[in-house]
Design a protein around this motif. Structure first.
Motif, mmCIF file in Angstrom:
data_model
loop_
_atom_site.group_PDB
_atom_site.id
_atom_site.type_symbol
_atom_site.label_atom_id
_atom_site.label_comp_id
_atom_site.label_asym_id
_atom_site.label_seq_id
_atom_site.Cartn_x
_atom_site.Cartn_y
_atom_site.Cartn_z
ATOM 1 N N ALA A 130 0.667 -1.275 0.058
ATOM 2 C CA ALA A 130 -0.042 0.162 0.053
ATOM 3 C C ALA A 130 0.974 1.284 -0.065
ATOM 4 N N HIS A 131 0.387 2.306 -0.611
ATOM 5 C CA HIS A 131 1.240 3.566 -0.578
ATOM 6 C C HIS A 131 0.050 4.723 -0.460
ATOM 7 N N GLU A 132 0.716 5.741 -0.345
ATOM 8 C CA GLU A 132 -0.236 6.870 0.136
ATOM 9 C C GLU A 132 -0.667 8.087 -1.228
ATOM 10 N N GLU A 133 -0.437 7.610 -2.226
ATOM 11 C CA GLU A 133 -0.544 8.395 -3.418
ATOM 12 C C GLU A 133 -1.375 7.793 -4.278
ATOM 13 N N VAL A 134 -1.792 8.469 -5.466
ATOM 14 C CA VAL A 134 -2.994 8.250 -6.508
ATOM 15 C C VAL A 134 -1.926 7.466 -7.454
ATOM 16 N N GLN A 135 -2.747 6.492 -8.489
ATOM 17 C CA GLN A 135 -1.887 5.802 -9.505
ATOM 18 C C GLN A 135 -1.285 6.777 -10.385
ATOM 19 N N GLY A 136 -0.037 6.196 -10.695
ATOM 20 C CA GLY A 136 0.664 7.109 -11.638
ATOM 21 C C GLY A 136 1.891 8.160 -11.047
ATOM 22 N N SER A 137 1.487 8.287 -9.703
ATOM 23 C CA SER A 137 2.414 9.266 -8.876
ATOM 24 C C SER A 137 3.834 8.686 -8.671
ATOM 25 N N VAL A 138 4.736 9.460 -8.085
ATOM 26 C CA VAL A 138 6.056 8.715 -7.537
ATOM 27 C C VAL A 138 5.942 7.600 -6.734
ATOM 28 N N GLN A 139 5.122 7.463 -5.546
ATOM 29 C CA GLN A 139 5.230 6.412 -4.845
ATOM 30 C C GLN A 139 4.513 5.189 -5.630
ATOM 31 N N ASP A 140 3.577 5.328 -6.712
ATOM 32 C CA ASP A 140 2.908 4.249 -7.374
ATOM 33 C C ASP A 140 4.011 3.877 -8.399
ATOM 34 N N ARG A 141 4.857 4.677 -8.925
ATOM 35 C CA ARG A 141 5.994 4.214 -9.938
ATOM 36 C C ARG A 141 6.964 3.483 -9.143
ATOM 37 N N TYR A 142 7.386 3.696 -8.031
ATOM 38 C CA TYR A 142 8.163 2.978 -7.068
ATOM 39 C C TYR A 142 7.545 1.663 -6.769
ATOM 40 N N ALA A 143 6.256 1.705 -6.377
ATOM 41 C CA ALA A 143 5.579 0.355 -6.045
ATOM 42 C C ALA A 143 5.676 -0.510 -7.209
ATOM 43 N N GLN A 144 5.284 0.204 -8.448
ATOM 44 C CA GLN A 144 5.188 -0.672 -9.819
ATOM 45 C C GLN A 144 6.455 -1.191 -9.991
ATOM 46 N N LYS A 145 7.512 -0.652 -10.068
ATOM 47 C CA LYS A 145 9.022 -1.061 -10.289
ATOM 48 C C LYS A 145 9.380 -2.069 -9.241
ATOM 49 N N PHE A 146 9.286 -1.900 -8.232
ATOM 50 C CA PHE A 146 9.523 -2.898 -7.105
ATOM 51 C C PHE A 146 8.599 -4.297 -7.418
ATOM 52 N N LYS A 147 7.470 -4.174 -7.754
ATOM 53 C CA LYS A 147 6.386 -5.059 -8.205
ATOM 54 C C LYS A 147 7.256 -6.056 -9.335
ATOM 55 N N GLU A 148 7.659 -5.236 -10.530
ATOM 56 C CA GLU A 148 8.199 -5.786 -11.720
ATOM 57 C C GLU A 148 9.265 -6.655 -11.189
ATOM 58 N N ALA A 149 10.200 -5.921 -10.317
ATOM 59 C CA ALA A 149 11.618 -6.480 -10.018
ATOM 60 C C ALA A 149 11.634 -7.785 -9.236
ATOM 61 N N ILE A 150 10.634 -7.762 -8.104
ATOM 62 C CA ILE A 150 10.707 -9.065 -7.013
ATOM 63 C C ILE A 150 9.800 -10.082 -7.859
ATOM 64 N N GLU A 151 8.798 -9.822 -8.605
ATOM 65 C CA GLU A 151 8.188 -10.806 -9.401
ATOM 66 C C GLU A 151 9.123 -11.618 -10.409
#
Length: 350
Positions: free
Chosen positions: A44-65
């Motif tokens: 979970a993060h504290e910003e909307v989709q497409g935000s900096v936090q969301d991009r960080y989360a999506q990058k982590f998701k891509e990397a760990i998967e």
């Protein structure tokens, strides 16, 4: 009603987490078993989709998967889907979610020392140096331990961009803030920083800022450029001051019991994925903030006011009492962390 839903969600997820913990331990002894059934972690993060936090989360998701060959799956939840920032921190602490990004504004009551990032004109004006500092300063090790004491294992720190002021009038010197009602996060240090200018800091939930500006309940707000654009604050504000007084800092954390449940191999994969996301987000947030600034210029009549070095220096001098407030309020460890950070700032900006 929301609290009951969150509690129910917490209990159900705790059962899931405990089951998942067993699976991880078993997998540690049998590499083949780790890939038989995918494990899903909630992020979970504290910003909307497409935000900096969301991009960080999506990058982590891509990397760990990718690093786990699909053995780990990540479900990303932006702000609002599991409650606001404070709700998400509580869920993370209690183990209802495994991973999250928070900021000093939402975690400051739990880890008060982290409020130092709310102090103005503290970090370098060079974003690359600021990024290096929050990842390598010894002060951060002390902060990481403070987080751990509150059931959160820090996996990465990253600047999201310099914070800028918007308002219904132009602000170029501290006197312009006199009586100005500015929306801030609910943090004593943030409030004190604006009080040093004579402003009236007013905490309001993030998702209510637009309507509060529209209804003239507040005179202005403070956020990174990307947030000002994506939340369309430029539609209800006349001026944006490129003030660079503070950097909005994100903290990527894991629930401590969840982290302890992971095998050594899995921890290394998580650390590597977090490092990838942290390295990636430096360029991503720069590009995002630059692109969003151009979008504001093209799609609004908002006047962009870039403060001069001399004007920033006046604000810095006026804000210094907030540093004393920070140390007096949060104690010896807070003072030590601040001094260590200031020393590292001096070294890196020579």
């Amino acid at each position: 009603m929301l609290k009951k839903i969150l509690v129910g969600f917490l209990l159900l997820t705790l059962v899931f987490v405990l089951t998942g913990c067993g699976s991880e331990e078993e997998a540690a002894g049998d590499g083949a078993a780790e890939t038989q059934e995918a494990i899903t972690w909630t992020f979970a993060h504290e910003e909307v989709q497409g935000s900096v936090q969301d991009r960080y989360a999506q990058k982590f998701k891509e990397a760990i998967e990718a690093k786990t060959d699909g053995a780990v799956k990540i479900d990303v939840y932006p702000v609002g889907q599991l409650g606001d920032g404070a709700n998400q921190v509580e869920l993370l602490q209690n183990g209802a979610i495994q991973l999250g990004i928070n900021n000093p504004g939402s975690v400051g009551t739990l880890v008060p020392e982290t409020n130092l990032f709310s102090l103005h004109f503290l970090l370098p004006s060079d974003m690359d140096k600021a990024h290096e500092l929050v990842n390598n300063s010894e002060a951060m090790e002390m902060l990481n331990q403070k987080y751990l004491e509150k059931n959160m294992k820090v996996l990465g720190w990253f600047p999201e961009g310099y914070q800028m002021w918007t308002g219904n009038k132009k602000i170029t010197e501290p006197a312009d803030f006199e009586g100005f009602k500015i929306r801030t996060m609910a943090s004593p240090v943030i409030s004190e920083s604006y009080k040093t200018y004579g402003a009236d800091p007013t905490p309001i939930p993030y998702m209510e800022v637009y309507s509060s500006l529209q209804l003239n309940m507040i005179d202005g707000q403070v956020n990174p450029i990307f947030a000002i654009e994506e939340m369309k604050f430029y539609e209800v504000q006349d001026y944006m001051m490129l003030s660079n007084q503070a950097i909005f800092v994100g903290t990527f954390v894991a629930n401590d019991l969840f982290w302890d449940s992971l095998s050594a191999a899995r921890k290394e994969q998580v650390k590597a994925a977090a490092d990838e996301a942290t390295a990636y987000i430096l360029g991503a947030q720069k590009d995002l903030n630059a692109t969003r600034l151009e979008s504001i210029k093209e799609n609004s009549e908002m006047e962009i006011v870039e403060l001069t070095p001399a004007q920033r220096e006046k604000f810095k001098e006026a804000s210094l009492p907030a540093r004393e407030f920070y140390v007096e309020k949060y104690g010896e460890d807070a003072g030590e962390i601040l001094e260590m950070l200031l020393e590292d700032v001096a070294k890196i900006t020579k």
